[in-house]
Design a protein around this motif. Structure first.
Motif, PDB file in Angstrom:
ATOM      1  N   ARG A  82       0.873  -1.179   0.000  1.00  0.00           N
ATOM      2  CA  ARG A  82       0.000   0.000   0.000  1.00  0.00           C
ATOM      3  C   ARG A  82       0.906   1.223   0.000  1.00  0.00           C
ATOM      4  O   ARG A  82       1.881   1.275   0.740  1.00  0.00           O
ATOM      5  CB  ARG A  82      -0.924  -0.003   1.197  1.00  0.00           C
ATOM      6  N   GLU A 103      -1.719  -2.507  -3.955  1.00  0.00           N
ATOM      7  CA  GLU A 103      -3.152  -2.661  -3.733  1.00  0.00           C
ATOM      8  C   GLU A 103      -3.876  -1.328  -3.615  1.00  0.00           C
ATOM      9  O   GLU A 103      -4.954  -1.154  -4.180  1.00  0.00           O
ATOM     10  CB  GLU A 103      -3.371  -3.475  -2.463  1.00  0.00           C
ATOM     11  N   ARG A 104      -3.307  -0.406  -2.841  1.00  0.00           N
ATOM     12  CA  ARG A 104      -3.941   0.890  -2.590  1.00  0.00           C
ATOM     13  C   ARG A 104      -2.925   2.001  -2.685  1.00  0.00           C
ATOM     14  O   ARG A 104      -1.771   1.822  -2.314  1.00  0.00           O
ATOM     15  CB  ARG A 104      -4.539   0.955  -1.181  1.00  0.00           C
ATOM     16  N   TRP A 164      -7.055   5.398   5.917  1.00  0.00           N
ATOM     17  CA  TRP A 164      -7.593   4.616   4.799  1.00  0.00           C
ATOM     18  C   TRP A 164      -6.567   3.618   4.286  1.00  0.00           C
ATOM     19  O   TRP A 164      -6.897   2.469   4.011  1.00  0.00           O
ATOM     20  CB  TRP A 164      -8.046   5.547   3.672  1.00  0.00           C
ATOM     21  N   ARG A 184      -4.280   2.173   5.915  1.00  0.00           N
ATOM     22  CA  ARG A 184      -4.097   1.098   6.900  1.00  0.00           C
ATOM     23  C   ARG A 184      -5.347   0.224   7.069  1.00  0.00           C
ATOM     24  O   ARG A 184      -5.260  -0.853   7.658  1.00  0.00           O
ATOM     25  CB  ARG A 184      -3.747   1.696   8.257  1.00  0.00           C
ATOM     26  N   GLU A 185      -6.460   0.685   6.589  1.00  0.00           N
ATOM     27  CA  GLU A 185      -7.740  -0.014   6.766  1.00  0.00           C
ATOM     28  C   GLU A 185      -7.648  -1.462   6.260  1.00  0.00           C
ATOM     29  O   GLU A 185      -7.169  -1.724   5.166  1.00  0.00           O
ATOM     30  CB  GLU A 185      -8.796   0.744   5.960  1.00  0.00           C
ATOM     31  N   GLY A 186      -8.100  -2.399   7.099  1.00  0.00           N
ATOM     32  CA  GLY A 186      -8.139  -3.801   6.697  1.00  0.00           C
ATOM     33  C   GLY A 186      -6.788  -4.489   6.662  1.00  0.00           C
ATOM     34  O   GLY A 186      -6.621  -5.471   5.965  1.00  0.00           O
ATOM     35  N   MET A 187      -5.822  -3.993   7.403  1.00  0.00           N
ATOM     36  CA  MET A 187      -4.477  -4.563   7.359  1.00  0.00           C
ATOM     37  C   MET A 187      -4.384  -6.042   7.716  1.00  0.00           C
ATOM     38  O   MET A 187      -3.556  -6.729   7.167  1.00  0.00           O
ATOM     39  CB  MET A 187      -3.522  -3.742   8.231  1.00  0.00           C
ATOM     40  N   GLN A 227      -6.094  -8.409   6.664  1.00  0.00           N
ATOM     41  CA  GLN A 227      -6.242  -9.103   5.383  1.00  0.00           C
ATOM     42  C   GLN A 227      -4.922  -9.126   4.635  1.00  0.00           C
ATOM     43  O   GLN A 227      -4.552 -10.126   4.052  1.00  0.00           O
ATOM     44  CB  GLN A 227      -7.263  -8.390   4.496  1.00  0.00           C
ATOM     45  N   ARG A 229      -2.530 -11.715   5.900  1.00  0.00           N
ATOM     46  CA  ARG A 229      -2.847 -13.072   5.418  1.00  0.00           C
ATOM     47  C   ARG A 229      -2.373 -13.246   3.978  1.00  0.00           C
ATOM     48  O   ARG A 229      -1.834 -14.288   3.618  1.00  0.00           O
ATOM     49  CB  ARG A 229      -4.344 -13.326   5.538  1.00  0.00           C
TER      50      ARG A 229
END
Length: 133
Positions: free
Chosen positions: A45, A75-76, A117, A119-122, A124, A127
């Motif tokens: 990210r 990814e972002r 934003w 860092r959101e869902g880190m 995942q 994994r």
């Protein structure tokens, strides 16, 4: 000049672009740090603060790298800048924007929102990183 930000950790890579950016800044600072993160973590990210960027005619300095499949692992992207940059980015291709990633633009006064934003869902991502190892 391109500075790696101290908030960079693991698969989160943050940069600040300041003043005029040279091809050497891009190829010696930006891309090597990004490549290392991709090699180490698989999915990356990217946070880029362009609020002090003066360059606008540099375009995509490294199209061969951007066209490489490695960019699929970005990814972002959170890009922080002023209203003028937001308007410009709608019409031009710049060297810090990678295709096929979730991209959001944030104003300078919303920098913390950009980090939140990105860092959101880190969990995942952790994994996904394990799957690459």
């Amino acid at each position: 000049m391109i500075e790696l930000l101290p908030e960079s950790r693991g698969c989160l890579v943050g940069f600040q672009f300041v003043g005029e950016i040279t091809s050497e800044d891009y190829t010696e600072d930006f891309m090597p740090a990004l490549r290392r993160a991709i090699e180490n973590f698989g999915v990356v990210r990217l946070f880029v603060d362009i609020s002090d960027l003066q360059s606008e005619g540099v375009g995509a300095m490294d199209d061969d790298v951007r066209g490489d499949s490695r960019v699929l692992y970005i990814e972002r992207q959170a890009i922080v800048g002023d209203e003028e940059w937001e308007r410009k980015l709608n019409y031009v291709d710049h060297f810090f924007i990678f295709p096929n990633s979730d991209l959001r633009f944030f104003r300078k006064n919303c920098e913390q929102d950009a980090w939140d934003w990105i860092r959101e869902g880190m969990p995942q991502i952790r994994r996904m990183q394990a799957a690459f190892q």
